[in-house]
Scaffold this motif. Structure first.
Motif, PDB file in Angstrom:
ATOM      1  N   SER A 371       0.834  -1.209   0.000  1.00  0.00           N
ATOM      2  CA  SER A 371       0.000   0.000   0.000  1.00  0.00           C
ATOM      3  C   SER A 371       0.864   1.252   0.000  1.00  0.00           C
ATOM      4  CB  SER A 371      -0.934  -0.018   1.217  1.00  0.00           C
ATOM      5  OG  SER A 371      -1.839  -1.097   1.146  1.00  0.00           O
ATOM      6  N   SER A 376      -1.900  -0.318  -3.355  1.00  0.00           N
ATOM      7  CA  SER A 376      -2.756  -1.492  -3.205  1.00  0.00           C
ATOM      8  C   SER A 376      -1.930  -2.596  -2.586  1.00  0.00           C
ATOM      9  CB  SER A 376      -3.310  -1.956  -4.558  1.00  0.00           C
ATOM     10  OG  SER A 376      -3.942  -3.218  -4.436  1.00  0.00           O
ATOM     11  N   SER A 380      -0.716  -8.627  -7.618  1.00  0.00           N
ATOM     12  CA  SER A 380      -0.967  -7.808  -8.807  1.00  0.00           C
ATOM     13  C   SER A 380      -1.318  -8.621 -10.040  1.00  0.00           C
ATOM     14  CB  SER A 380       0.269  -6.953  -9.107  1.00  0.00           C
ATOM     15  OG  SER A 380       1.382  -7.768  -9.444  1.00  0.00           O
ATOM     16  N   ASP A 567     -10.484  -7.751   2.445  1.00  0.00           N
ATOM     17  CA  ASP A 567     -11.331  -6.926   1.579  1.00  0.00           C
ATOM     18  C   ASP A 567     -12.578  -6.453   2.314  1.00  0.00           C
ATOM     19  OD1 ASP A 567      -9.496  -7.682  -0.380  1.00  0.00           O
ATOM     20  OD2 ASP A 567     -10.858  -9.101  -1.339  1.00  0.00           O
ATOM     21  N   TYR A 578     -10.761  -1.345   2.063  1.00  0.00           N
ATOM     22  CA  TYR A 578      -9.528  -0.653   2.447  1.00  0.00           C
ATOM     23  C   TYR A 578      -9.736   0.851   2.606  1.00  0.00           C
ATOM     24  CZ  TYR A 578      -7.952  -5.228   1.122  1.00  0.00           C
ATOM     25  OH  TYR A 578      -7.833  -6.588   1.039  1.00  0.00           O
ATOM     26  N   ARG A 689      -7.195 -12.336  -6.036  1.00  0.00           N
ATOM     27  CA  ARG A 689      -8.340 -11.409  -6.024  1.00  0.00           C
ATOM     28  C   ARG A 689      -9.529 -11.937  -6.838  1.00  0.00           C
ATOM     29  NH1 ARG A 689      -7.066  -7.720  -9.117  1.00  0.00           N
ATOM     30  NH2 ARG A 689      -5.037  -8.517  -9.784  1.00  0.00           N
ATOM     31  N   PRO A 751     -14.203  -1.876  -4.511  1.00  0.00           N
ATOM     32  CA  PRO A 751     -13.647  -2.914  -5.393  1.00  0.00           C
ATOM     33  C   PRO A 751     -14.648  -3.996  -5.774  1.00  0.00           C
ATOM     34  CG  PRO A 751     -12.150  -2.435  -3.567  1.00  0.00           C
ATOM     35  CD  PRO A 751     -13.431  -1.750  -3.264  1.00  0.00           C
ATOM     36  N   LEU A 781      -3.089  -5.661 -11.978  1.00  0.00           N
ATOM     37  CA  LEU A 781      -3.120  -4.312 -11.416  1.00  0.00           C
ATOM     38  C   LEU A 781      -1.989  -3.450 -11.977  1.00  0.00           C
ATOM     39  CD1 LEU A 781      -3.728  -5.108  -7.620  1.00  0.00           C
ATOM     40  CD2 LEU A 781      -5.426  -4.409  -9.326  1.00  0.00           C
ATOM     41  N   SER A 787      -1.871   2.306  -8.252  1.00  0.00           N
ATOM     42  CA  SER A 787      -3.103   2.700  -7.562  1.00  0.00           C
ATOM     43  C   SER A 787      -2.938   4.039  -6.855  1.00  0.00           C
ATOM     44  CB  SER A 787      -3.507   1.617  -6.564  1.00  0.00           C
ATOM     45  OG  SER A 787      -3.773   0.402  -7.229  1.00  0.00           O
TER      46      SER A 787
END
Length: 931
Positions: A371, A376, A380, A567, A578, A689, A751, A781, A787
């Motif tokens: 982060s 993030s 990824s 999440d 987040y 994810r 998300p 990502l 991000s």
């Protein structure tokens, strides 16, 4: 694409597709025995013969390439006669008298084509039936038809090469290894061989022993073990799961499973399952337990009584001491919907941010570090993307063939099939070091020094991606200056990796693009865990490996839904998605959504709550008055277990919601029986994810209930006692099903905004973020930008671990998992076959240390640290270097390595340092007092 005609039907086929596969795609069945869609075609059984117009001969369809304009017939009298002849020849070597076979592929075709034996099997009963002692796979080679599917499955799917063909002609037969047992041939018990066997020569023992006939139905769901997120079918009969079968449509794994996924379901029907609520007698009598008072007997009660007792005690504590007198531990084993409700209960009903889960103990440093660097904290790329597209993989602090087995096999096959260079950095010689181009055996706790040393060399050689750095990152100059101290000589002295190996590794990683970095808890579970992750983020920015297929940063999550629990906001500092608790606009958003009709907004504050380890200590000091623990077992999984046990023993009130009476149940005041994963519906989010549906296959035992249903009942009682009612639909607790909860999640968690039950039911593959219902999801990502905008280089200085060996405790302990077990073992130790594969705890010790300490292989030993002791058997092995020992936490009580581990925390992520502490090892009969 091309078109051809099969049995009068015009079909299309891509170039290179066989006639057999083209026919199957269009619903035309051609029988086959040696062929399997996941395996290389060999065309040996010849059952799939077809006629091609104008060729005037029979051709093997699995090896016949489709051609434009072909006209193929699949069922002429000539073909039927040829297939019957093939089957009758196979029957001459087939003998199923020991266990008659009715449901196999082979017997199906025998019946369909009317094949029969004109004489007794020519080589019947020459093999002993069930001679291999494998705990999960039954071997009867009398049924083998030499299709070699098992040989190819073990080689091409699992990459283990257990099975082969021995002998010639009529004497040809399948053998494991050099004609030994499967386990002696290093079988990993994945079951791929039995899954593809068409004749019953290899079958699952579980299905033979437990099934009372064919399954009544199958239910497609997701594995309850590691974070890979494999899909499979639960075969159900008479209300019980009798088998797990592969599902070719599973998006992560296809037909591939590991030993736990395929065979680890037996705990569902274990007699120790919690089936009714239990409450300590003093609570039913309206008394509280004093600080030194022992917990008295359990009383079995109904759900109304149990929830009423908990609600009234919670309401009283909240009225007397406020919301921050509570600590809520949610579960990475529970669904997304359940984790969402648990954190909502903590914040809306109780009014506290004291909510956390086991991510604090495994990947809190990953979330914090990524982060900070990228904006993030998640993986990824996708697992398949890494395995199929990476030009090289840097694996550090992870043992995926044991901890994430299906992905570990993907990596093994990438090396074998694509010649992909694999660089492994690990103090232990894990299984993948056999396939590695280079194994960097650095000293435990020196990861930052190693990574900085590699990047120092990359910069000195000019191997970095200057364009990527200039366009997409910030903070490079200051960070580059900090690397000056990490010369090869200094780094070699710290890590014990030679300068030549450092240079070779730097060159391998720098000259392979895209290169993927993969890590797990060997990186994160340190007091320098965030620094370790920042260094890996720096490496990928330095080489320009972010935002592309085959590259990226890829932390492997340890539990089935640890990604989803994060999440959903089961974290002390973040709401779902987040969204930080310190952000006033975010707090306003959730306050309005969860507002109560009496005009009160939920009373949560702007400061993060307590974390897992902080809650346990605070409960022991009675600074927290109540712990609500769902699906977690801190008495087995937290560090420094003697401290944990003392804290739980002293706690005022512990409410435990579980499927078994775990180690923590000894310290509970209320036990609420929850439903296991196969007994409820919802969603899991895997390590990449990917959000997937979990579907209920059977009913919970006794009076057990799904966790989401229990939380709803408790919340409704609490609000009634507080005189509060929901002001709007998002504030209420009247959910008809988990689908309703997921819809609410989409309203509040950006998300997941486009993830709906309808889309998942249609089989859509959705990787968050999915910002709206028309969005296809985001498998990769940071493709255009990070991000956070630009990626940020962070200084990451090497800091030694908090505790290092000394004269009293001269060995360094590191910890991890083994293939046959998972987490605290509450599920896997209840599966007899898994326990047979790994019966008791082993402590790995090097031959040099074993000789010095006069310790023999499999000798009972006692391992001690400044915090406690464990008992185990010594496993003398060169997997660990001299000076290092390795243990696991899959066994209870004195057999748990967490009796020894250190509770020192990373200052930012507050993750404990499980991976490094000082210990000594002695013979089991010797007391471990200081020498």
């Amino acid at each position: 694409m091309m078109t051809l005609t099969i049995d009068g039907k015009t079909v299309s086929a891509p170039s290179g597709q066989s006639v057999l596969e083209a026919a199957r795609v269009h619903g035309i069945e051609i029988p086959a025995l040696c062929h399997h869609g996941d395996l290389t075609p060999v065309g040996s059984c010849r059952l799939c013969v077809v006629e091609v117009e104008r060729d005037h001969q029979l051709a093997v369809a699995c090896a016949l390439g489709a051609r434009a304009g072909m006209v193929v017939r699949t069922g002429t009298p000539r073909i039927v006669q040829a297939r019957r002849a093939v089957l009758e020849m196979l029957l001459l070597r087939y003998d199923d008298t020991a266990q008659p076979e009715r449901d196999s592929e082979f017997m199906r075709w025998v019946r369909e084509y009317g094949a029969s034996r004109s004489e007794a099997p020519s080589i019947a009963r020459r093999f002993a039936v069930d001679a291999d002692p494998h705990p999960f796979i039954r071997v009867d080679l009398n049924k083998c038809i030499l299709c070699t599917r098992c040989v190819r499955a073990c080689a091409e799917v699992q990459g283990r090469f257990v099975w082969g063909v021995a002998g010639r002609g009529e004497d040809s037969h399948i053998v494991a290894g050099l004609d030994t047992t499967m386990l002696e041939a290093r079988c990993e018990s994945c079951g791929a061989c039995s899954a593809v066997c068409p004749s019953g020569a290899l079958t699952d023992r579980n299905s033979l022993r437990e099934s009372m006939g064919a399954p009544e139905h199958n239910v497609t769901t997701v594995c309850p073990y590691c974070g890979v997120g494999c899909g499979f079918d639960l075969n159900v009969r008479e209300g019980k799961v009798v088998r797990v079968s592969s599902n070719a449509q599973a998006p992560v794994n296809g037909m591939h499973l590991c030993v736990k996924g395929r065979y680890g379901y037996g705990f569902l029907h274990d007699g120790a399952r919690l089936q009714q609520p239990r409450v300590r007698r003093y609570l039913l009598e309206g008394r509280t337990r004093g600080p030194g008072e022992a917990r008295d007997e359990w009383i079995t009660v109904g759900w109304d009584d149990a929830l009423e007792v908990v609600a009234r005690r919670f309401a009283a504590i909240r009225a007397e001491s406020g919301g921050d007198a509570f600590g809520i531990l949610t579960s990475a084993k529970c669904t997304n919907e359940e984790n969402y409700l648990l954190q909502k209960f903590a914040r809306q009903v109780l009014g506290t941010h004291n909510v956390d889960h086991c991510a604090r103990l495994c990947h809190a440093s990953t979330v914090a570090g990524l982060s900070m660097a990228y904006g993030s904290g998640a993986m990824s790329n996708t697992l398949r993307d890494v395995a199929e597209e990476a030009a090289a993989v840097f694996l550090i602090g992870s043992n995926p063939t044991e901890q994430h087995p299906v992905f570990g096999t993907m990596l093994r096959q990438a090396v074998r099939k694509r010649r992909m260079p694999l660089v492994v950095a690990d103090p232990r010689a894990i299984g993948l070091t056999e396939f590695a181009a280079l194994h960097l055996r650095h000293w435990p706790g020196t990861d930052v020094a190693l990574l900085n040393g590699l990047m120092h060399i990359i910069l000195a050689k000019g191997w970095h991606d200057a364009q990527f750095i200039a366009q997409r990152t910030e903070g490079f100059a200051a960070w580059q200056h900090s690397l000056g101290a990490y010369t090869p000589a200094r780094v070699s002295a710290i890590t014990r990796v030679s300068e030549a190996e450092l240079t070779r590794a730097a060159s391998l990683l720098a000259h392979a693009k895209p290169m993927a970095v993969v890590w797990a808890m060997g990186i994160t579970q340190h007091t320098s865990g965030v620094l370790n992750v920042l260094a890996l983020a720096n490496l990928q920015m330095l080489l320009g490996n972010v935002g592309m297929r085959g590259g990226g940063v890829n932390p492997l999550r340890g539990q089935n839904n640890v990604q989803g629990a994060c999440d959903m906001g089961a974290l002390s500092n973040q709401f779902p998605g987040y969204q930080g608790v310190g952000d006033a606009a975010v707090r306003e958003k959730f306050a309005v959504a969860w507002a109560l009709r009496n005009g009160q907004y939920p009373p949560f504050g702007n400061a993060p709550g307590l974390t897992v380890t902080e809650m346990i200590s605070a409960a022991g000091q009675r600074a927290l008055r109540a712990l609500y623990i769902v699906g977690e077992n801190p008495a087995a999984t937290d560090p420094d277990l003697n401290h944990v046990r003392r804290s739980l023993q002293s706690a005022e009130l512990v409410v435990l919601q579980e499927i078994f009476p775990s180690d923590t149940a000894e310290f509970a005041d209320v036990l609420l029986p929850g439903a296991a994963w196969a007994e409820k519906s919802g969603t899991f989010t895997n390590t990449e994810r990917r959000v997937q549906q979990v579907r209920q296959a059977i009913d919970p035992p006794g009076h057990a209930r799904p966790d989401w249903d229990i939380v709803c009942g408790l919340a409704q009682r609490m609000l009634a006692l507080q005189g509060s009612t929901p002001a709007g639909p998002q504030a209420g607790w009247d959910y008809a099903s988990p689908d309703d909860i997921l819809i609410e999640v989409g309203m509040l968690c950006p998300p997941y905004a486009g993830i709906t039950p309808a889309r998942l039911s249609r089989g859509e593959t959705l990787h968050w973020p999915v910002p709206d219902t028309s969005h296809p999801g985001t498998p990769i990502l940071h493709t255009e930008c990070f991000s956070r905008g630009k990626g940020k280089f962070h200084l990451s200085e090497y800091l030694p671990p908090q505790e290092l060996p000394d004269a009293d405790y001269p060995l360094l302990l590191t910890t991890g998992r083994v293939l046959a077990h998972w987490h605290a073992g509450e599920m896997t130790r209840r599966v007899p076959g898994l326990l047979e594969l790994y019966r008791q705890p082993l402590v790995e010790i090097s031959p040099e240390d074993a000789a010095r300490l006069h310790v023999a292989h499999k000798q009972p030993v006692r391992l001690a640290s400044r915090r406690g002791e464990m008992q185990a058997l010594a496993q003398v092995t060169d997997r660990v270097p001299p000076g290092v020992v390795f243990g696991n936490f899959h066994f209870p009580g004195e057999a748990n390595v967490n009796n020894l581990t250190h509770s020192a925390l990373d200052p930012l992520a507050k993750i404990p340092e499980f991976k490094v502490c000082a210990v000594r090892l002695v013979n089991s009969g010797t007391r471990t007092g200081k020498p």
